[in-house]
Design a protein around this motif. Sequence first.
Motif, PDB file in Angstrom:
ATOM      1  N   ALA B 116       0.853  -1.202   0.000  1.00  0.00           N
ATOM      2  CA  ALA B 116       0.000   0.000   0.000  1.00  0.00           C
ATOM      3  C   ALA B 116       0.885   1.247   0.000  1.00  0.00           C
ATOM      4  O   ALA B 116       0.655   2.203  -0.742  1.00  0.00           O
ATOM      5  CB  ALA B 116      -0.921  -0.001   1.219  1.00  0.00           C
ATOM      6  N   LYS B 117       1.905   1.210   0.829  1.00  0.00           N
ATOM      7  CA  LYS B 117       2.809   2.355   0.937  1.00  0.00           C
ATOM      8  C   LYS B 117       3.580   2.553  -0.370  1.00  0.00           C
ATOM      9  O   LYS B 117       3.645   3.667  -0.907  1.00  0.00           O
ATOM     10  CB  LYS B 117       3.757   2.102   2.122  1.00  0.00           C
ATOM     11  N   SER B 118       4.139   1.460  -0.901  1.00  0.00           N
ATOM     12  CA  SER B 118       5.018   1.615  -2.061  1.00  0.00           C
ATOM     13  C   SER B 118       4.237   1.871  -3.349  1.00  0.00           C
ATOM     14  O   SER B 118       4.636   2.669  -4.175  1.00  0.00           O
ATOM     15  CB  SER B 118       5.928   0.394  -2.204  1.00  0.00           C
ATOM     16  N   GLN B 119       3.103   1.207  -3.521  1.00  0.00           N
ATOM     17  CA  GLN B 119       2.391   1.338  -4.792  1.00  0.00           C
ATOM     18  C   GLN B 119       1.337   2.457  -4.777  1.00  0.00           C
ATOM     19  O   GLN B 119       1.030   3.027  -5.815  1.00  0.00           O
ATOM     20  CB  GLN B 119       1.691   0.018  -5.140  1.00  0.00           C
ATOM     21  N   LEU B 120       0.747   2.724  -3.580  1.00  0.00           N
ATOM     22  CA  LEU B 120      -0.355   3.691  -3.532  1.00  0.00           C
ATOM     23  C   LEU B 120      -0.034   4.896  -2.661  1.00  0.00           C
ATOM     24  O   LEU B 120      -0.835   5.808  -2.534  1.00  0.00           O
ATOM     25  CB  LEU B 120      -1.638   3.004  -3.027  1.00  0.00           C
ATOM     26  N   GLY B 121       1.147   4.865  -2.037  1.00  0.00           N
ATOM     27  CA  GLY B 121       1.610   6.029  -1.288  1.00  0.00           C
ATOM     28  C   GLY B 121       1.076   6.139   0.134  1.00  0.00           C
ATOM     29  O   GLY B 121       1.517   6.988   0.890  1.00  0.00           O
ATOM     30  N   LYS B 122       0.087   5.296   0.496  1.00  0.00           N
ATOM     31  CA  LYS B 122      -0.508   5.404   1.826  1.00  0.00           C
ATOM     32  C   LYS B 122      -0.837   4.018   2.357  1.00  0.00           C
ATOM     33  O   LYS B 122      -1.378   3.182   1.628  1.00  0.00           O
ATOM     34  CB  LYS B 122      -1.827   6.201   1.766  1.00  0.00           C
ATOM     35  N   THR B 158     -11.022   8.592  -3.700  1.00  0.00           N
ATOM     36  CA  THR B 158     -10.074   7.490  -3.485  1.00  0.00           C
ATOM     37  C   THR B 158     -10.493   6.231  -4.242  1.00  0.00           C
ATOM     38  O   THR B 158      -9.918   5.170  -4.059  1.00  0.00           O
ATOM     39  CB  THR B 158      -9.958   7.139  -1.987  1.00  0.00           C
ATOM     40  N   GLU B 159     -11.515   6.363  -5.098  1.00  0.00           N
ATOM     41  CA  GLU B 159     -12.076   5.169  -5.750  1.00  0.00           C
ATOM     42  C   GLU B 159     -11.026   4.430  -6.569  1.00  0.00           C
ATOM     43  O   GLU B 159     -10.899   3.200  -6.484  1.00  0.00           O
ATOM     44  CB  GLU B 159     -13.251   5.546  -6.665  1.00  0.00           C
ATOM     45  N   GLU B 160     -10.257   5.178  -7.371  1.00  0.00           N
ATOM     46  CA  GLU B 160      -9.292   4.508  -8.273  1.00  0.00           C
ATOM     47  C   GLU B 160      -8.223   3.785  -7.482  1.00  0.00           C
ATOM     48  O   GLU B 160      -7.863   2.643  -7.790  1.00  0.00           O
ATOM     49  CB  GLU B 160      -8.669   5.539  -9.235  1.00  0.00           C
ATOM     50  N   ASN B 161      -7.703   4.451  -6.435  1.00  0.00           N
ATOM     51  CA  ASN B 161      -6.677   3.801  -5.622  1.00  0.00           C
ATOM     52  C   ASN B 161      -7.224   2.559  -4.921  1.00  0.00           C
ATOM     53  O   ASN B 161      -6.513   1.572  -4.747  1.00  0.00           O
ATOM     54  CB  ASN B 161      -6.118   4.779  -4.580  1.00  0.00           C
TER      55      ASN B 161
END
Lengths: 377, 177, 264
Positions: B116-122, B158-161
Amino acid sequence: MTDKTDFLNGNVACAEGALAAGCRFFAGYPITPSTEVAERMALRLPKVGGVFIQMEDELASAAAIIGGSWAGARTMTATSGPGFSLMMENIGYATFTETPIVIVNVQRGGPSTGQPTMAAQGDMLQCRYGSHGDYSVIALSPSSVQEMYDLTVKAFNLADRFRTPVFLMTDETIGHMREKITLHSNVEIIPRRELKEGELPCAPDENGVPGFGTFGMGHNVHITGLTHNEKGYPATDSAEIHEKLVRRQVRKIEDFRNEIADVDIVNPDAELVFISYGAPTRTVRQLLNDNPDTYGHLNLRIVWPFPDESLLAFKNAKAFIIPEMNLGQIAKEVRQHTNIPIVVVPKLGGALHTPAELLKAVEVAKTVKKPVTEVRL
Amino acid sequence: MKSEIRFSGLGGQGIITAAVILGRAAALYGGKHVVQTQSYGPEARGGASASAVIISDDPIYYPKVTDPDVYAIMSQEAYNKYGSHVKNDAVMLLDPGYVTSRPACRFFEVPATAEAKSQLGKTVFANVIMLGGILEATGIVSYDALEHAVLDSVPKGTEENNKRALAIGQELVRSQL
Amino acid sequence: MNLEDWYRQDRLPHIYCAGCGNGTILNCTLRAVEELDYKKEETTFISGIGCSSRAAGYTSSDSLHTTHGRALAFATGLKLVKPRQHVIVFTGDGDCSAIGGNHFIHACRRNIDITVICMNNNIYGMTGGQGSPCTPYGAISTTTPYGMQEQPFDLCKVAEAAGANYVARWTSFHVKELTEAIRVGLETPGLSFIEVMTQCPTSFGSKNKMRQVTQMLDMFRDNAVLKAKADRDAAKGILPSPEKFVVGQFVRRNNPPLGVEAAK
C-alpha cells in the motif's frame, strides 16, 4: 419511493426506525454501548427538520424528551445501564403524567459500571419496576437488526396508543452487529389521540387512556406528577382519587397484555420448550434449526406486559427452558403464570449462550421435577 | 454453504472496515445472509482490533464466529490470539511485515501494508489489499460485489486507488497459487 | 386579556402561607406577561418541586409541573420542539441550585431562550424549613440548628458566569422593578435569569428574628443596594457590609441563543 436495503448495525437501525416513525426530537448522553444511536440521530435529525441535543446527563435527557413530547413531537432517548438508572426518576414522571416517549436501553453488564462493552439482559426487571410506586410499562426486545428497526417503529405507535413510556430493551450483541436490513419507504403510524374540546385532560376514554393535550394548542392543560384528578389538578389528599388513578394507569396496559402480545410460537406440541427474548433467541433458533421438530420455542418481542396466555399454547410442555443473560429475571415472571417446571439458564459476563450450552440445559430439562432448576454453565 | 471470516490486527489498520465491506458485499451485492460482529472495549482502543463476518446461503441464527474458515491477520499479537490454533482446512492471509509466525493451514503472505505504501503512497489501503487477497484465495464473493461495496464505503476521490488496491491484493495471492 | 385571565381561577386560593412572598412574584410575572400581550396558547409555564414550583399550577395557560430540580431540562425539550412558545420556568433556591444545579448551569450555558424566575426564600419551605445552598452564613434552619456553616451561592453570578443573556435580582418588596425586569427578561433572547429574594415568614423568618412579615420586607428594603451604587462604592474601595445584597440588572447581552425559531 421504494424500500431501501442497507447493511447496518442494530443501533443505527434503531435510529433509522425512529426517523421512519416520525421521531423529531432526541435528547441523549453518550454511553457505551448505546452511543451509535445518538450519533446517528445527531447526523440525521437536522436533515429532516428535527432537533438533536446532547444533555448534561441522563436525568436531563429523560426530562427533555418528556418536555418535547408535550410540545407534540415523537421523542426518544437511548442509553445503557448506569444512564438507565439515572432515568428512573423521570420514567416514573412519564408514566404518571401519561407521556408517550421511547427509551432505548442497549443493555451491558451491571451492576454499577460493570462491563461497559459487554452484552447483558440484566435490566429487565429494572425496566418493569425501577421507578417508585405502582405502574406498568411496555417493553420490546429485538433479536435482529431488522427488528431493531421494526420494533422501534412499533415502540412509537404503542407509546402514543397507550400514552406511556415504551422501552426498547436491546443489548450490546444486537446493537453492535451488522445485518442486511430493509428500510421501509412507508411505515404504519398510529398517532396519539388529541384531547377533544370539552374533554377533561386526565379523564380516560373507553380504553382507559385520556386524550393528549398538546401544549400550545389552546387546551390550557396543567400536567403534574402529583396525584391529580380528571382535570389534571393536584388531589394529593384523596385516597380514592389516588387509588383510582394508579389502578387505571396499570390496567390500561395490563388489560391489553394478550391483545398486544407479539410472540413467535414454534412447535407448540413439543415437550421441551425454550422461552427467550433478544440475543439468546438467536441461539435457540440455531438449536431448533439443527434439530428440527425437537423443541418448542416461545420468542417474546414484547416482554412487558408479559403475554401470559402464550404459555398455554404449549399443551404438552414438560419443562420451560429459559436462557437469559441475567440470573433469571423473566424466568421469575414465567413462574408466576405456570406450574410447569422451569429450567433457568443464566449466562453472565457478556458472551451469548452457545448452542452446546443450550443442549446441556436440554439434558437437565429431560428429567427435571422441581419447580425451578438452575443450570450452571 | 457457510463461511466464517476472522479479521484481526491493530487499531488503525482498518480491520473493522474490512469486515464491514466484505459483509456489505455479500449481503447487498451477493445475495447472501451475513452477520458482521466486532470486538469493542479497551482492546479496541489503539491496541488489538478484531472483527468477523459470517456469510451463508441460509439464514444465520447464532451470530458469533466459532471456528473461522478464513483468517486475515495483520499483527503478531493477533496471530497469537486467533491464528495459532486454526483448523487444518482453514485459509490464512497474513501480512509478513507484522506477522513472523506461520500456521499449519494453507496460508498466503500478503505484504499489504508495504505494498500500500510503495504502490499507492498510503498504508490506509492495506485493508482493501487484504480484501483483494481474500477474494482471490476464496472466491467468497464476486469481484463485482466486492468492488461495489468498496466504492460504497470509501471517501470520494479514493475510488481509483481502492480499485488498484483490490487488484494488488488479488495479484499478491495469485502469484502464490 | 387582563391580569385575572392569567390566573387559573378554579385552582385559587393558592396554598402559600399567609405573608409568603411567592404570590407577589407570581403576580409580577403574570403582569409582565399581560403587558407584553402574550397569547395563552403561546405561553407555557414549567416548574420543578417546592413552594415556588406550585406557581405554575395557578397560571391559566399550559403548564408542566415536573420533578425536583429538572424543570429546566423539561423546558429545554419543550422549547426546542416548539420554539414559538414563550417558556417561563418557576423555580426556588433549593430546586434550582441544589438538586437542579447542574441543569441550571447547563441551561445558562446553552443560553436556551427561556425565562427563569427563581424565588429565593433561603430555605426549603415545602418540607418545613431545611437549609439550602442559599441559606445565609450563620442562619438557623431545621438542618442548621447551630447556624449555617457553609457559604451561600450567589445565583446571579453563577448564571452570568455560565452564560445567561440576561441576569437580574430584585426582591418581593421591589414590585415595580421586578415586573419590569421580568418584562425585559422575557423580551431578551436567550436565557433570562431573574432571582427574587422573597420572604418565608413560616420557616425562615420565625427562626431568624424576623417573625413578622414586615420585618423581612423591611430587611429587603434596607439591605438591598442598587447595582449602580454598589459599583460606585466598589470604585471608591468601599467594601459592602455582609448583610447587604445587590439588586438590579447584572447583565444584558446578545450572545447566540438556543431554541429561537430560525429566521425564515
